[in-house]
Design a protein around this motif. Structure first.
Motif, PDB file in Angstrom:
ATOM      1  N   ALA A   1      -0.257   5.194   0.932  1.00  0.00           N
ATOM      2  CA  ALA A   1       0.146   5.762   2.221  1.00  0.00           C
ATOM      3  C   ALA A   1       0.695   7.171   2.091  1.00  0.00           C
TER       4      ALA A   1
ATOM      5  N   THR B   1      -6.640   7.830   4.792  1.00  0.00           N
ATOM      6  CA  THR B   1      -5.556   7.319   5.642  1.00  0.00           C
ATOM      7  C   THR B   1      -4.172   7.521   5.050  1.00  0.00           C
ATOM      8  N   GLY B   2      -4.040   8.380   4.053  1.00  0.00           N
ATOM      9  CA  GLY B   2      -2.733   8.729   3.524  1.00  0.00           C
ATOM     10  C   GLY B   2      -2.217  10.013   4.152  1.00  0.00           C
TER      11      GLY B   2
ATOM     12  N   ALA C   1      -4.360   3.178   2.524  1.00  0.00           N
ATOM     13  CA  ALA C   1      -3.230   2.835   3.395  1.00  0.00           C
ATOM     14  C   ALA C   1      -3.644   1.974   4.581  1.00  0.00           C
TER      15      ALA C   1
ATOM     16  N   ARG D   1       0.843  -1.193   0.000  1.00  0.00           N
ATOM     17  CA  ARG D   1       0.000   0.000   0.000  1.00  0.00           C
ATOM     18  C   ARG D   1       0.882   1.249   0.000  1.00  0.00           C
TER      19      ARG D   1
END
Length: 571
Positions: free
Chosen positions: A304, A312-313, A412, A300
């Protein structure tokens, strides 16, 4: 098939780990592991070779300079999030780079691996493997040596060629730089020799190793660079920095080198309806378009660093408006020339700027109301307008996030599935663009038309009444050159091409001193659907102060080691 691909990925990861601290080779006593014992064992020999592979993607790594700072953030593609005066994106963009603070990896990592190749080749004749496998290993090693030398010359120009010699820790190492022509000739000869040995495909656990196509593709890239204005006619430093004589015939050689790859009939553009192939190809470990990739296990990694916070990055690579505007309309026209009207409903609409665009735009740039997977495993809009919670203008300086290469089913968070992605190092699309550029410069515009149309067709651009995919009839060499340069910018964005392209074209002094922009987006009212206004804002003005910036300085720590090693001019 999936099982074989998975095993191949595991093999490459384990082999890489074997040569790192804590890996398999570290689990034996160092007194037992010598150069002789390594190459007396077939498994250790293969591990040694795999160690040379592990750095193959370092130059293009999106995190090459730390965090999310790669080559894409030291040019006019993305604004990096790092603000420290010592951050490499800041140092390069402000013109503060010097021989003292320049990254050393382009010199140290390459020569370390060139030495590893020489060590391997010096023992190969006695390794307990079949002759057929020893021959293939020699082909792989010679390709890798050529690959690392090419990284050197695109950074510095001509460099010292050390041949097959293995220097010891106390040996005096010659520092005299070979001419650019000598370096090109050497790399080309290694590519041709490797191509004669290497297979065209691998299966099973060997998938991911370099092939005949990779060797020919590196030669294509090498000769395209060699024919380009930066190197094709440069008399300073007695030919160390380029060919003293400008020879237009070098374009013919570059065109033929690209055609050699095409004629393998081994590769093609990955095509799906509506341009989806351009998105999907980057999420597949195995496809018919990748010629060379930096292998990796399921990951991922890009999600990320590129996805916005709500996905969620870290959202730490933010595309400039200049990259956004380089993507034309779905008709294949520049947005300045293809405005929407009642007679042209698929043209560009400044009041709704993200519709009717080249489909590659949708897969490369995450814009306001662009769709991405969230933590609930549903696809929802990302809002980047000023004041929007979490992903808004306070989080992205430019109004955009990166979308290219991200998997539709991956973020991520570990709650989502990982992608099979491997970072592309050479794609067939690049070879077609190499072929188009070299052919155009050699006066063969018809071939240039054919290759650009193929790229645009795969992208999902509409063919138009004449099946020209937005290309005007009767383009001149100069106007086709501009088309090809922009096509490379959008097709190969974020893949470590733009920074080097504007240098080899010798236009960096024109494009790299201009202010780079973002887009401040403001929501108007609370109606549905939402309406917005768009305001161009200044982000930064990079500094390309002098011609010396076309090449990197050799790290001063390396220059200090040898009185023979000449520094590049101006540094």
């Amino acid at each position: 098939m999936k099982k074989k691909i998975f095993l191949a990925a595991v093999f490459m990861v384990l082999m890489a780990a074997a040569c790192k601290k804590g890996g398999v080779l570290e689990q034996v006593k160092t007194t037992d592991l010598t150069e002789e014992s390594t190459f007396a064992d077939s498994a250790r020999t293969m591990q040694f070779l795999t160690r040379i592979y592990t750095d193959i993607g370092f130059s293009a790594d999106p995190k090459r300079f730390g965090s999310s700072v790669g080559v894409y953030s030291i040019c006019d593609e993305v604004e990096g999030s790092l603000l420290s005066a010592t951050a490499y994106n800041v140092i390069f963009q402000t013109g503060s780079i010097s021989a003292i603070n320049v990254p050393t990896d382009a010199w140290v990592t390459t020569y370390a691996n060139i030495r590893r190749v020489n060590v391997l080749l010096s023992h190969l004749s006695t390794v307990p493997l079949s002759q057929r496998l020893r021959d293939r290993i020699a082909g792989e090693a010679r390709f890798l040596r050529a690959w690392y030398y090419f990284i050197l010359i695109k950074h510095y120009g001509g460099v010292p060629l050390i041949g097959d010699v293995v220097y010891g820790a106390t040996d005096p190492v010659p520092g005299k730089r070979n001419t650019y022509e000598e370096c090109v000739n050497y790399i080309e000869s290694e590519c041709k020799a490797a191509a004669q040995i290497l297979p065209q495909i691998y299966t099973g656990l060997d998938f991911g190793r370099v092939t005949k196509g990779a060797a020919l593709a590196l030669r294509s890239r090498l000769l395209l660079y060699a024919a380009s204005p930066l190197f094709n006619g440069r008399a300073d430093m007695d030919g160390v920095l380029g060919y003293p004589n400008a020879d237009p015939g070098r374009w013919n050689k570059a065109a033929q080198a690209a055609l050699d790859v095409v004629n393998l009939n081994q590769y093609g553009l990955y095509e799906l309806a509506g341009g989806m192939g351009f998105q999907k190809v980057f999420t597949l470990r195995k496809n018919n378009e990748y010629i060379l990739a930096a292998m990796a296990g399921n990951n991922r990694t890009l999600e990320a660093i590129w996805d916005p916070p709500t996905r969620t990055g870290t959202g730490s690579a933010m595309p400039y408006q200049e990259l956004v505007d380089a993507f034309g309309t779905i008709n294949g026209k520049p947005i300045t020339e293809d405005l929407k009207s009642s007679a042209n409903p698929t043209g560009y609409d400044p009041a709704n700027p993200y519709v009717n665009r080249d489909p590659r735009f949708n897969w490369s740039i995450l814009f306001n109301e662009g769709m991405r997977l969230n933590t609930s495993k549903t696809v929802t809009p990302v809002f980047t307008y000023s004041g929007a919670a979490q992903d808004g203008f306070n989080f992205t300086k430019t109004g955009y996030y990166l979308r290219k290469m991200l998997d539709d089913n991956t973020i991520a968070s570990t709650t989502s599935s990982a992608t099979e992605r491997c970072f592309p190092l050479i794609r067939y699309a690049e070879i077609l663009l190499n072929y188009a550029e070299a052919s155009n410069e050699a006066g063969d515009l018809q071939t240039a038309y054919t290759q650009v149309k193929a790229i645009r067709k795969r992208a999902g651009i509409l063919p138009g009444a004449e099946d020209n995919y937005g290309l005007s009839d009767g383009l001149t060499k100069e106007t086709m050159r501009a088309v090809i340069q922009n096509e490379r910018r959008v097709e190969l964005a974020i893949e470590e091409h733009r920074y080097w392209d504007v240098r080899r074209w010798k236009i960096a002094e024109n494009v790299s001193n201009k202010t780079l922009h973002g887009m401040k987006i403001t929501r108007v009212g609370t109606g549905t659907p939402a309406t917005y206004t768009y305001e161009l804002i200044n982000i930064r003005t990079p500094a390309f102060i002098a011609p010396k910036y076309y090449l990197w300085p050799i790290p001063q720590s390396e220059v200090n080691k040898s009185a023979e090693l000449m520094q590049n001019p101006g540094w």
